[in-house]
Design an enzyme around this catalytic site. Structure first.
Site, PDB file in Angstrom:
ATOM      1  N   GLY A  25       3.775  -0.959   7.134  1.00 29.86           N
ATOM      2  CA  GLY A  25       4.891  -0.048   7.377  1.00 29.86           C
ATOM      3  C   GLY A  25       4.924   0.453   8.807  1.00 29.86           C
ATOM      4  CD  GLN A  29      -2.077   2.153   1.223  1.00 31.93           C
ATOM      5  OE1 GLN A  29      -2.985   1.630   0.576  1.00 31.93           O
ATOM      6  NE2 GLN A  29      -1.923   3.459   1.288  1.00 31.93           N
ATOM      7  CB  THR A  30       2.589   3.367  -1.606  1.00 32.80           C
ATOM      8  OG1 THR A  30       3.412   4.514  -1.390  1.00 32.80           O
ATOM      9  CG2 THR A  30       2.205   3.300  -3.070  1.00 32.80           C
ATOM     10  NE  ARG A  31      -0.434   7.934   3.914  1.00 33.64           N
ATOM     11  CZ  ARG A  31       0.030   8.853   4.798  1.00 33.64           C
ATOM     12  NH1 ARG A  31       0.110  10.113   4.464  1.00 33.64           N
ATOM     13  NH2 ARG A  31       0.360   8.493   6.016  1.00 33.64           N
ATOM     14  CG  ASP A  39       2.896   6.598  12.012  1.00 32.23           C
ATOM     15  OD1 ASP A  39       1.864   6.205  12.600  1.00 32.23           O
ATOM     16  OD2 ASP A  39       3.110   7.803  11.770  1.00 32.23           O
ATOM     17  CG  HIS A  40       0.170   0.859   7.199  1.00 36.39           C
ATOM     18  ND1 HIS A  40       0.796   0.125   6.215  1.00 36.39           N
ATOM     19  CD2 HIS A  40      -1.062   1.150   6.726  1.00 36.39           C
ATOM     20  CE1 HIS A  40      -0.032  -0.023   5.195  1.00 36.39           C
ATOM     21  NE2 HIS A  40      -1.163   0.582   5.484  1.00 36.39           N
ATOM     22  CB  ALA A  41      -2.892   4.210   7.554  1.00 33.18           C
ATOM     23  CG  HIS A  62       8.798   3.632   0.059  1.00 36.96           C
ATOM     24  ND1 HIS A  62       8.929   4.945  -0.311  1.00 36.96           N
ATOM     25  CD2 HIS A  62       8.117   3.649   1.227  1.00 36.96           C
ATOM     26  CE1 HIS A  62       8.346   5.725   0.586  1.00 36.96           C
ATOM     27  NE2 HIS A  62       7.841   4.960   1.541  1.00 36.96           N
TER      28      HIS A  62
END
Ligand SMILES: [Zn+2]
Lengths: 382, 70
Positions: free
Chosen positions: A285, A191-193, A287-289, A200
């Site tokens: 990750g 998942q990424t933003r 601190d994901h989201a 990464h």
């Protein structure tokens, strides 16, 4: 084998052929509710099974259960409420059992059977899902824009909402066929933003080393100001893959869904959605989201312990950095050297370099990726 | 959709109810049209429809090929 869909069956709520024509005709006479882009995307995600087992927006029983237990009322893990809000006035005349037409940009989008109309408590939602009622939290702020009533019920899609990244938008049925055709049995989803930096890439490749394939699945849709724009993220990944990934090991596709910044809960939700796309593993990750300092750096890892029945394996891969002594990207677990040898990747630093059109060091970001990002006048959302 | 039709027998009381439903609710020109609709709905919604037909799968593959994924 690719993952079974969440709940065991891939939901398909897309009307075809004569049935669609008839429903389109009937919808003309139904009460109409106009949806924004985010909710229209939710409708399409429901109809195409990305949110399996949901067949529509949550009814009150499920909503309460999701808030309190992070599970649907049938006990299936589900940490984020997928709800349809409406300004109270509009729904006052609707009754349970009514059919309503959902429109988007004035076009007929879907029909929905009203199973439930209920009031909700913004503060409770915020406290449960975001663990804060601070309006400075971007997810909490979004709640303030929502209507006072929620409408639950099954829906059926009549018309696809527009998708600017059509060529990269795959539905779960498509990724599932694709994975099978490629002979992949284990698929790790990312998942990424963000535009990809070396950290990464390292995390993805570490996971790909022991899986058959990698699904890079950036979210497109609403994000908070200051996040990278969708097209920047996509172009950056296309460039990275072109230069540094074997094409047969990776699939790049977009997922249209709003970021909520709900940290741990959203991490689990992100995993469930990727399970529906056929992924067997999901990278969680640090601190994901997350956003700001609302969540601890590893809370998104801890929460997965509460879901032994998730049906997709979370991979917790530590934050990576460049070690001059090791001579490559490493992480705490595999590098014994001190801080003086470590070049840490700072997201903030990278953003400021890129914003000022300065090439970041090659120990942080691939030159080709940085170049693509810097070609955009303003790579950030406003 | 093939236009060819076949005869089946249906319980009389159900037919009466269906006729009454059409009369009251409208939207259908004939009992046949109504029955076609009901069957299509059930088969699409509740049937084993989530299993992909070969035709569906071919469509998916076509799109994947067109987009360069396959
Ligand atoms: Zn080292």
């Amino acid at each position: 084998m690719v993952s079974q869909p969440h709940g065991g069956r891939l939901v398909r709520r897309v009307a075809h052929g004569r049935r669609r024509e008839r429903l389109l005709e009937e919808a003309q006479g139904m009460p109409q509710l106009e949806l924004d882009d985010t909710r229209a995307a939710d409708v399409a995600n429901i109809a195409h099974g990305a949110y399996s087992p949901l067949e529509g927006f949550l009814t009150e029983e499920d909503y309460e259960s999701v808030l309190l237990h992070m599970r649907l009322s049938n006990d299936l893990p589900w940490p984020i409420p997928i709800v349809l809000d409406t300004p109270s006035e509009a729904a006052r005349d609707w009754g349970v059992g009514d059919e309503i037409a959902l429109t988007h940009r004035g076009r007929m989008l879907a029909v929905m059977s009203v199973e439930d109309i209920y009031a909700w408590d913004r503060a409770e939602y915020a406290e449960r899902v975001y663990r804060t009622t601070d309006p400075g939290h971007p997810g909490v702020a979004k709640l303030g824009e929502m209507g006072g009533l929620l409408v639950g019920g099954r829906l059926e899609l009549l018309e696809e909402p527009p998708e600017p990244f059509q060529a990269l938008r795959l539905w779960p049925i498509e990724t599932r066929v694709l994975f099978r055709e490629r002979g992949w049995r284990t698929i790790v989803a990312f998942q990424t933003r963000n535009v990809p930096h070396l950290g990464h890439e390292y995390v993805q490749k570490a996971a790909l080393t022991f899986t058959d394939g990698l699904l890079i699945h950036p979210l497109v849709g609403w994000k908070k100001p200051g996040d990278f724009r969708d097209e920047v993220i996509i172009r950056a990944y296309e460039e990275l893959i072109r230069h540094y990934y074997p094409p047969n090991s990776v699939v790049l596709s977009v997922l249209r869904m709003q970021m909520r910044y709900a940290g741990p809960r959203e991490a689990v939700f992100h995993a469930i959605v990727r399970k529906n796309y056929g992924a067997t593993h999901f990278i969680v990750g640090r601190d994901h989201a997350g956003v700001g300092s609302y969540y601890g750096p590893y809370e998104a890892w801890d929460i997965f312990r509460e879901f032994p029945d998730l049906g997709i394996t979370p991979l917790f891969i530590r934050e990576s950095f460049y070690c001059t002594k090791c001579g490559g990207m490493v992480n705490e677990k595999i590098c014994p050297h001190g801080d003086e040898h470590r070049i840490r990747i700072s997201g903030t630093k990278l953003r400021s370099l890129l914003a000022n059109k300065q090439m970041p060091p090659e120990t942080m970001m691939r030159r080709e990726v940085a170049q693509v990002v810097m070609e955009f006048d303003n790579p950030f959302t406003e | 959709m093939s236009g060819e039709r076949v005869q089946v027998t249906i319980r009389k009381d159900l037919v009466e109810k269906a006729r009454k439903f059409i009369e009251e609710q409208g939207g259908f020109d004939s009992l046949e049209e109504f029955l076609d609709f009901v069957l299509e709905t059930v088969l699409e919604e509740e049937g084993p429809g989530s299993e992909m037909s070969e035709e569906d799968e071919e469509k998916v593959k076509e799109r994947l090929r067109a987009l360069g994924y396959m």
